[in-house]
Design an enzyme around this catalytic site. Structure first.
Site, PDB file in Angstrom:
ATOM      1  N   LYS A 144     -11.422 -10.527  -2.928  1.00 10.27           N
ATOM      2  CA  LYS A 144     -11.648 -11.932  -2.552  1.00 10.27           C
ATOM      3  C   LYS A 144     -12.894 -12.017  -1.681  1.00 10.27           C
ATOM      4  O   LYS A 144     -13.033 -11.283  -0.707  1.00 10.27           O
ATOM      5  CB  LYS A 144     -10.436 -12.501  -1.807  1.00 10.27           C
TER       6      LYS A 144
ATOM      7  N   HIS B 270      -4.996 -11.227   1.344  1.00 12.27           N
ATOM      8  CA  HIS B 270      -5.417 -11.314  -0.055  1.00 12.27           C
ATOM      9  C   HIS B 270      -5.970  -9.975  -0.539  1.00 12.27           C
ATOM     10  O   HIS B 270      -6.240  -9.081   0.263  1.00 12.27           O
ATOM     11  CB  HIS B 270      -6.477 -12.410  -0.244  1.00 12.27           C
TER      12      HIS B 270
END
Length: 269
Positions: free
Chosen positions: A162, A158
């Protein structure tokens, strides 16, 4: 003629909030009526459409969900656990259904969400993409067939911003595998680190986590035996697939009374 589902969005200025609003505007069955931000936000009172670059749409940014109780049917929330629980209180008080895309809840917080589902209808999912929910089904079937003969690893990637790890989607994949194998995910997980880790335990799920750049989301599940390896991968190219799934969920849950649901219910998987 069916009335459009009136939707309230929390965190409308964030990346996911912007995608949700654009998708709502493009969906003939939905209508954005409320855009909610934190108290004393500097953009309160401004048109959310103008702020996110789609032109004025007549919806002013507000920090008062309670005074908007008659203006929406379903709330969509992609914020943080503490914020979600506050919005749940509002939805419970005013008998509004809610779609939750927030991740990172503790077990105690999940129990609170479950308790609210006895009074209102709630959809909670770590990932609203149709593709990732099909992946869950593929993982389940693969685990049933070769899980006992494989070392199983989950690799997730990600963007650098995040804040939770592993991702909610990776954990949900782990839960799918654990249920099939009759394992306890909390006890039967390996999070790789440096040093002498010892021989790999066969009855464990390995997690590898990458946070880099602007990666929207990529999840790979590896089933490795001594003779062969199977990799099942889902890659999100952008966040619009998440937004479409969340809007589809809001339309689905609009007329429900009570209960706790997920995307398998929405997609009839």
């Amino acid at each position: 003629m069916n009335k459009k589902t009136r939707i309230a969005i929390t965190g409308p200025i964030g990346r996911m909030g912007r995608m949700l609003i654009k998708e709502i505007q493009n969906n003939k069955h939905s209508h954005l009526t409320v855009a909610v931000v934190q108290k004393k936000h500097q953009l309160i009172g401004q048109d959310i459409g103008r702020i996110i670059g789609i032109g004025e749409i007549g919806v002013l940014i507000s920090d008062e969900l309670n005074i908007k109780k008659n203006d929406f049917d379903v709330l969509i929330d992609f914020t943080r656990p503490a914020g979600t629980l506050e919005y749940l209180k509002y939805c419970n008080k005013f008998k509004k259904n809610i779609v939750i895309g927030t991740t990172g809840f503790s077990k105690e917080e999940i129990d609170i969400i479950k308790s609210y589902s006895q009074k209102i209808a709630i959809i909670i999912a770590s990932n609203f993409s149709i593709g990732i929910n099909l992946l869950f089904q593929l993982i389940k079937k693969t685990t049933q067939i070769i899980g006992k003969d494989s070392d199983i690893n989950i690799l997730e990637y990600h963007h650098r911003n995040k804040i939770d790890a592993p991702s909610g989607t990776a954990l949900e994949i782990g839960e799918v595998i654990s249920k099939v194998m009759n394992w306890n995910l909390n006890q039967d997980s390996i999070y790789y680190q440096k040093g002498i880790t010892g021989i790999r335990d066969a009855k464990k799920i390995g997690f590898s986590i990458v946070r880099a750049g602007n990666i929207v989301g990529k999840h790979t599940v590896m089933f490795s035996s001594c003779d062969e390896e199977i990799k099942i991968t889902h890659t999100a190219s952008n966040r619009m697939s998440f937004a479409r799934g969340a809007i589809q969920s809001a339309l689905w849950i609009h007329k429900k009374n009570t209960g706790l649901f997920d995307m398998t219910d929405v997609l009839s998987l």
